[in-house]
Design a protein around this motif. Structure first.
Motif, PDB file in Angstrom:
ATOM      1  N   ARG A 285       0.839  -1.208   0.000  1.00 15.13           N
ATOM      2  CA  ARG A 285       0.000   0.000   0.000  1.00 15.13           C
ATOM      3  C   ARG A 285       0.870   1.251   0.000  1.00 15.13           C
ATOM      4  N   SER A 286       2.088   1.128  -0.537  1.00 13.57           N
ATOM      5  CA  SER A 286       2.968   2.287  -0.660  1.00 13.57           C
ATOM      6  C   SER A 286       2.413   3.246  -1.706  1.00 13.57           C
ATOM      7  N   GLY A 287       2.953   4.467  -1.734  1.00 18.37           N
ATOM      8  CA  GLY A 287       2.450   5.488  -2.639  1.00 18.37           C
ATOM      9  C   GLY A 287       2.468   5.082  -4.097  1.00 18.37           C
ATOM     10  N   SER A 288       3.450   4.263  -4.495  1.00 16.57           N
ATOM     11  CA  SER A 288       3.563   3.875  -5.906  1.00 16.57           C
ATOM     12  C   SER A 288       2.408   2.990  -6.357  1.00 16.57           C
ATOM     13  N   ARG A 358      -6.262   2.000   0.521  1.00 20.74           N
ATOM     14  CA  ARG A 358      -5.716   3.043  -0.346  1.00 20.74           C
ATOM     15  C   ARG A 358      -4.194   2.900  -0.412  1.00 20.74           C
ATOM     16  N   ALA A 359      -3.599   3.561  -1.404  1.00 22.89           N
ATOM     17  CA  ALA A 359      -2.133   3.593  -1.522  1.00 22.89           C
ATOM     18  C   ALA A 359      -1.623   4.757  -0.680  1.00 22.89           C
ATOM     19  N   ASP A 360      -1.709   4.599   0.640  1.00 21.66           N
ATOM     20  CA  ASP A 360      -1.500   5.739   1.535  1.00 21.66           C
ATOM     21  C   ASP A 360      -0.534   5.436   2.676  1.00 21.66           C
ATOM     22  N   MET A 361       0.349   4.443   2.484  1.00 26.87           N
ATOM     23  CA  MET A 361       1.200   4.043   3.607  1.00 26.87           C
ATOM     24  C   MET A 361       2.682   4.347   3.370  1.00 26.87           C
ATOM     25  N   GLY A 362       2.980   5.311   2.463  1.00 25.58           N
ATOM     26  CA  GLY A 362       4.356   5.800   2.343  1.00 25.58           C
ATOM     27  C   GLY A 362       5.243   4.923   1.494  1.00 25.58           C
ATOM     28  N   GLY A 363       6.388   4.523   2.067  1.00 24.85           N
ATOM     29  CA  GLY A 363       7.399   3.775   1.325  1.00 24.85           C
ATOM     30  C   GLY A 363       7.125   2.284   1.291  1.00 24.85           C
TER      31      GLY A 363
END
Length: 750
Positions: A285-288, A358-363
């Motif tokens: 769930r990283s930003g990418s 969501r893709a909301d967990m950073g790295g």
């Protein structure tokens, strides 16, 4: 940064790599790849170019040379530190030098340094590597020429990591690719993700063919090739003569043997599925993951595709198994404190949480969630199956693989690389070390069919109790070079390497007997091989065998122990002897014959490789150029996407396998609830009627996507049979009339 082409010269000119030409030669299951890179220094001062680029994780780099004018410099393999010192000494004294080394963190990233190119000078650099071709679920052999190098996320607390390269949305160099295939088996076809010229067969038997990549290809995405043979499941044994200049008794001096084992699974075994297991789904769930799956207008976001895939997986699980879902980025979270029994309640709770992912967990930090999963006790009689979804950009790949390997006897690991540039070292490595299966989802591939193929592997019996017995004449011995194989799934192949030592006075043949068990049934394959192989075979098998031994030694070294220095010495010794890359060696070439040294300070240029859109700004940014924090705070609600009818139908199914008769189900069929209810026979239960209709609709209108809904349908058919309904034949007949179909009871499996 002056423009979008990455780092540029003082005059804002593109970097000095002009073109890459690749020759690919395939022999059965092995490929030799020769890449030629053309550089030119268009500046008025001496230049050092640094090119960080991806190679397939299991590639064995075996040749590196440079041509400047008429002068050819062939590099040697040396201890890495010694090679770096030699390169620095040469460059500082004005000599031309070339250094090629593997990243210390990941085996699929290499750094090439080209030192002291004079103004206007051209250099042609050749890199050759060999690789085993991986097998896909449809028996195709896959070759990937990676163009995309995604930045590996590095936590702020760590200084380690893959060398950073500036982003490039426009790649200022071109690619040409020619492919030649020779096989002992008939070639069926060759397909690609990129446009190819027509395949040309060079013999009547269709065992020799060639093809070229269509001209004009910009090397801005990975190039995938899929090769199909007619009889891919035939086991084979190939012997290769040793090098005449190498010492007898050494790996390179003795004959080397490669065995290909690719079990055929009978249809009755394929149809039997386990009803037990612990299924853990681990989702990046990283930003990418907020990037699109491909560049088309209709492309889903990666995280959206992952959500749809989780819906399919959750609906396909057997009743009574255990499951859990993890999301990870810079941190991680799980849906349940530990795996829970699969039931209607736990499935519905999980589905609600999937919808909000969501893709909301950073790295991208996968190590900690894996450690947490492995710390949880396993459930007796419920084998643990790990499904990992990631765009594969972690900085500590080797540490992750070591962790997976250390728990190989308590679980199987199925891994999925999402999008261009997913790390092959991570994705293939996790599956290999976890005795599972790896899949890559690139271009316009859909995630769901590939994941459901892997779920079938997880639910089916695997080949185990694999043993290898040798029969050779007196005076000859065989040393196994490959690590032992624990399990093989349908669609998997194992290549086993061995060294043949000694001499036989009479016999020229040996044999190997491969034994394994498949669902408690013993299977035996016996293969003959020659002890007098033909000379001059290119040493491909020897180098792949050496690479296999080196990787095993590197794993031992990272595990720690008293013999570390001796292991390191053996790695360097074997790497130098075989001329293949390792973590402790590098290729170094210095032009000692140059008549004049280069004068003046060196400019340093980094050559961009294809990257995802936008720059990667560290922990706070993703490769789409957006801060995850900003995405989380956005006040605009997400519009509910138009639901795919198949996913809409599957989302309505109950955990036990049935459907309820309601307006939502009727809408999938394009009917009103009254229309559907009025066609039901009086004696038929509403849920039985609804479930029969759902099955008819799947077989009639979604037969081309059956791999995605096969387990959903199997659960439904099983549920219907358990109800022992009256008038089932009439029910099917009425269902066909309502939906305008002609599906038989036999097709439905009820």
């Amino acid at each position: 940064m002056v423009n979008c082409c990455g780092l540029v010269s003082e005059k804002n000119q593109p970097v000095p790599l002009k073109s890459i030409s690749v020759e690919l030669q395939v022999r059965d299951h092995v490929a030799s790849v020769s890449s030629c890179l053309q550089y030119v220094n268009e500046e008025e001062r001496p230049l050092e170019a640094v090119f960080v680029f991806p190679l397939p994780a299991d590639a064995a780099v075996c040749h590196f040379s440079a041509r400047i004018g008429e002068q050819e410099i062939v590099a040697e393999v040396q201890d890495k530190q010694s090679a770096r010192d030699q390169y620095d000494d040469a460059v500082s004294s004005g000599q031309q030098a070339f250094l090629l080394e593997e990243s210390e963190e990941s085996s699929d990233v290499f750094k090439l340094s080209v030192g002291c190119l004079s103004p206007g000078q051209k250099a042609s650099i050749t890199i050759v590597y060999i690789i085993e071709l991986s097998v896909q679920a449809d028996d195709a052999l896959r070759f990937c020429l990676p163009a995309v190098l995604n930045p590996r996320y590095t936590p702020a607390v760590s200084a380690a990591g893959v060398p950073e390269v500036s982003s490039a949305s426009v790649i200022p160099y071109t690619l040409s690719l020619s492919v030649e295939v020779r096989s002992s088996d008939r070639i069926s076809k060759l397909e690609s993700s990129c446009p190819l010229d027509p395949l040309e067969f060079l013999d009547a038997q269709h065992t020799h063919a060639k093809v070229n990549l269509s001209s004009g290809h910009r090397f801005d995405k990975d190039v995938e090739l899929f090769l199909y043979y007619e009889n891919s499941h035939h086991p084979s044994a190939v012997v290769e003569a040793g090098a005449s200049v190498a010492e007898s008794g050494s790996l390179m001096g003795d004959p080397a043997l490669m065995i290909s084992l690719y079990p055929e699974f009978p249809a009755d075994v394929m149809s039997s599925l386990a009803s037990q297991g612990e299924f853990i789904f681990v989702v990046d769930r990283s930003g990418s993951m907020g990037c699109k799956m491909h560049h088309g207008n209709d492309a889903q976001m990666r995280i959206e595709s992952a959500r749809d895939t989780l819906l399919l997986l959750l609906k396909s699980l057997p009743m009574g198994c255990y499951f859990n879902i993890y999301g990870f980025g810079s941190r991680f979270e799980s849906f349940f404190p530990q795996s829970v029994v699969y039931s209607e309640d736990t499935m519905e709770e999980a589905l609600k949480r999937v919808k909000s992912m969501r893709a909301d967990m950073g790295g991208t930090e996968i190590l900690q969630p894996l450690k947490h999963i492995y710390s949880q006790p396993c459930y007796p009689d419920h084998p643990r199956q790990l499904f990992i979804f990631t765009d594969g950009e972690v900085w500590n790949t080797k540490e992750v693989l070591d962790l997976v390997k250390s728990h190989v006897y308590s679980h199987r690991c199925f891994s999925f690389g999402i999008g261009e540039g997913a790390s092959t070292a991570l994705i293939t490595g996790m599956a290999r070390e976890g005795s599972g299966h790896a899949q890559f989802i690139t271009g316009t591939d859909r995630m769901q069919p590939k994941v459901m193929q892997s779920l079938r592997f997880a639910l089916q019996p695997a080949v185990d109790n694999i043993s290898v017995d040798w029969s050779v004449p007196e005076g000859v011995t065989v040393d196994m070079l490959s690590p032992s194989i624990n399990t093989l799934f349908q669609g998997q192949r194992a290549l086993i390497y061995a060294q043949i030592k000694g001499q036989s006075s009479g016999q020229t043949e040996g044999s190997v007997t491969l034994k394994y068990r498949l669902k408690d049934q013993p299977v035996t394959n016996q293969l003959q091989f020659t002890l007098k192989p033909a000379e001059d075979t290119g040493l491909t098998i020897h180098r792949l065998a050496a690479r296999s031994v080196i990787r095993s030694l590197e794993l031992q070294e990272r595990a720690g122990g008293a013999d570390m220095e001796n292991i390191r010495r053996r790695i360097v010794e074997l790497s130098v002897q075989a001329g293949v890359s390792s973590a402790h060696t590098a290729f170094i070439g210095v032009n000692k014959d140059s008549k004049q040294t280069v004068k003046g300070p060196l400019l340093q240029r980094r050559v961009p490789v294809a990257r995802m859109m936008g720059a990667f700004g560290g922990p706070g940014m993703n490769k789409c150029g957006m801060a995850p924090r900003m995405m989380r705070r956005s006040p605009m609600p997400e519009a509910e996407p138009q639901k795919d009818p198949l996913l809409q139908l599957i989302s309505l199914q109950k955990a036990a396998g049935c459907w309820e008769l309601n307006a939502s189900l009727a809408a999938v069929f394009g009917k009103t609830e009254d229309q559907v209810t009025n066609q039901k026979a009086v004696q038929v239960d509403g849920s039985v009627w609804a479930t029969v209709l759902a099955l008819i609709w799947l077989y009639a209108f979604k037969s081309d996507q059956q791999v995605e809904w096969q387990f959903v349908a199997m659960k439904s058919a099983s549920w219907i049979r358990s109800q022992k309904p009256n008038g089932l034949s009439q029910c099917v007949c009425d269902g066909n009339a309502l939906l305008g179909c002609q599906v038989t009871e036999d097709m439905l499996g009820i």
